[in-house]
Scaffold this active site. Structure first.
Site, mmCIF file in Angstrom:
data_model
loop_
_atom_site.group_PDB
_atom_site.id
_atom_site.type_symbol
_atom_site.label_atom_id
_atom_site.label_comp_id
_atom_site.label_asym_id
_atom_site.label_seq_id
_atom_site.Cartn_x
_atom_site.Cartn_y
_atom_site.Cartn_z
ATOM 1 N N HIS A 89 0.836 -1.205 0.000
ATOM 2 C CA HIS A 89 0.000 0.000 0.000
ATOM 3 C C HIS A 89 0.871 1.255 0.000
ATOM 4 C CE1 HIS A 89 -2.526 -3.082 2.198
ATOM 5 N NE2 HIS A 89 -3.344 -2.729 1.224
ATOM 6 N N GLY B 54 -3.376 -1.796 -7.138
ATOM 7 C CA GLY B 54 -2.266 -2.732 -7.216
ATOM 8 C C GLY B 54 -2.518 -3.833 -8.234
ATOM 9 N N GLN C 290 -9.473 -7.450 -10.032
ATOM 10 C CA GLN C 290 -10.086 -6.194 -9.584
ATOM 11 C C GLN C 290 -9.619 -5.036 -10.470
ATOM 12 O OE1 GLN C 290 -10.582 -4.846 -5.332
ATOM 13 N NE2 GLN C 290 -8.681 -3.792 -5.811
HETATM 14 P P1 AMP Z 1 -6.597 -3.883 0.007
HETATM 15 O O1 AMP Z 1 -6.537 -2.920 1.125
HETATM 16 O O2 AMP Z 1 -5.929 -5.184 0.308
HETATM 17 O O3 AMP Z 1 -7.950 -4.035 -0.581
HETATM 18 O O4 AMP Z 1 -5.701 -3.279 -1.133
HETATM 19 C C1 AMP Z 1 -5.751 -1.933 -1.485
HETATM 20 C C2 AMP Z 1 -4.929 -1.728 -2.708
HETATM 21 O O5 AMP Z 1 -3.587 -2.113 -2.454
HETATM 22 C C3 AMP Z 1 -5.403 -2.586 -3.893
HETATM 23 O O6 AMP Z 1 -5.333 -1.801 -5.068
HETATM 24 C C4 AMP Z 1 -4.413 -3.694 -3.905
HETATM 25 O O7 AMP Z 1 -4.229 -4.269 -5.184
HETATM 26 C C5 AMP Z 1 -3.152 -2.985 -3.462
HETATM 27 N N1 AMP Z 1 -2.194 -3.959 -2.943
HETATM 28 C C6 AMP Z 1 -2.391 -4.882 -1.972
HETATM 29 N N2 AMP Z 1 -1.289 -5.632 -1.805
HETATM 30 C C7 AMP Z 1 -0.377 -5.178 -2.680
HETATM 31 C C8 AMP Z 1 0.969 -5.557 -3.001
HETATM 32 N N3 AMP Z 1 1.595 -6.559 -2.383
HETATM 33 N N4 AMP Z 1 1.615 -4.855 -3.967
HETATM 34 C C9 AMP Z 1 0.988 -3.836 -4.619
HETATM 35 N N5 AMP Z 1 -0.266 -3.439 -4.361
HETATM 36 C C10 AMP Z 1 -0.940 -4.099 -3.411
#
Ligand code: AMP
Length: 305
Positions: free
Chosen positions: A41, A168, A174
């Site tokens: 994040h 991400g 997604q």
């Molecule tokens: P989340 O809070 O897990 O729903 O993720 C929020 C955002 O962070 C989403 O766009 C995810 O794809 C991105 N994200 C989560 N993990 C990673 C990672 N390891 N590398 C890059 N982006 C990430």
């Protein structure tokens, strides 16, 4: 300046407008998250900060996208630590609304449907997940729209500020769906994909990794190892030999493989059989999902010859 917390849409509009005016900003970035933030994040936030004058990160655990109530309940909530991480990345505003703020009348009657692309891969084992995710992303993109609270800033002459939102590549499906939603429904925002951040030994960072035991975490490394195998074969113009990579994952007793395939990065349709058996040419995305102990893990790697 220290990061600021806002919890209502009205505060977000007012504060982001104030910041844009004060900084004479011409661009605003939005980083949607569910909190429990990690270095993945942080990378999204830093990218947004590098590209925009004002950056808003949202922290909202969206009940609509959870199948099981238990999964929603145990989702980690760590707002204070999240604020510190976002502050260090240079984010201006954290928008952390309550469920009542986002869904004042309870669950919305009208929602975004993800269509056929939402029913496969992750969607196959999590019915309704992507409808819920797209519905909240649509709302968050509207909340974060710059310019709504601006007055007397000269923006009417120069046009509205540029608007970008950061997602991400970790959540490839997604990302593909959000890109389609924005194109299909004419949302005035640019979607910026950010590459996956991993630990040194290859595990894709995820808020759910904290539920893995040491042994399970070790076993989970087979996912990225199998993906790297395909990446190397694609880079060397070799046949992908997906079956042997699948066998590698299945040889790990703590890993229960759900899917492992090579798809078109935009449509997520499996690439034709001959792309896998003949020397690999072109562009693809290797995607994998597996259950390891108490969690479901997903990972992917772009294939490029
Ligand atoms: P989340 O809070 O897990 O729903 O993720 C929020 C955002 O962070 C989403 O766009 C995810 O794809 C991105 N994200 C989560 N993990 C990673 C990672 N390891 N590398 C890059 N982006 C990430």
């Amino acid at each position: 300046m220290a990061i600021q917390l806002v919890t209502t849409a009205a505060q977000l509009r007012a504060e982001s407008a104030r910041l844009l005016t004060r900084k004479r900003g011409t661009s605003q970035g939005l980083v949607p998250t569910m909190g429990a933030l990690h270095e993945g994040h942080a990378q999204l936030a830093r990218t947004a900060v590098a590209q925009n004058d004002v950056v808003v990160a949202s922290v909202f655990v969206n009940p609509l996208q959870f199948g099981e109530a238990a999964d929603l309940e145990r989702y980690p909530r760590t707002l204070e630590a999240d604020m510190a991480l976002l502050d260090a990345a240079g984010v201006d505003l954290v928008f952390a609304p309550s469920a009542e703020e986002v869904y004042p009348g309870g669950e919305p009657l009208v929602r975004i449907t993800a269509g056929p692309l939402g029913g496969k891969w992750e969607g196959a084992s999590r019915p309704g997940h992507f409808d819920g995710a797209l519905t909240v992303v649509a709302k968050l993109l509207h909340y974060g729209l710059p310019g709504a609270g601006l007055s007397g800033t000269g923006h009417s002459d120069a046009g509205l500020p540029a608007y970008r939102a950061y997602f991400g590549q970790k959540d490839a499906q997604q990302l593909a769906l959000v890109q389609r939603m924005v194109e299909d429904l004419n949302f005035p925002v640019e979607i910026v994909p950010v590459p996956i951040v991993r630990t040194e030994d290859g595990l894709a960072l995820s808020s759910r990794n904290r539920f893995l035991s040491d042994e399970e975490r070790q076993a989970a490394l087979v996912l990225s190892r199998a993906l790297r195998l395909l990446e190397a074969r694609a880079g060397a113009h070799e046949p992908l030999d997906l079956e042997s990579a699948q066998a590698l994952v299945e040889s790990e007793p703590l890993v229960d493989l759900d899917y492992f395939d090579v798809v078109d990065p935009r449509t997520l349709e499996p690439l034709a059989e001959n792309c896998r058996q003949t020397p690999f040419r072109g562009e693809g995305l290797a995607i994998i999902a597996a259950r390891v102990g108490p969690v479901r893990l997903i990972d992917n790697v772009p294939l490029d010859s």
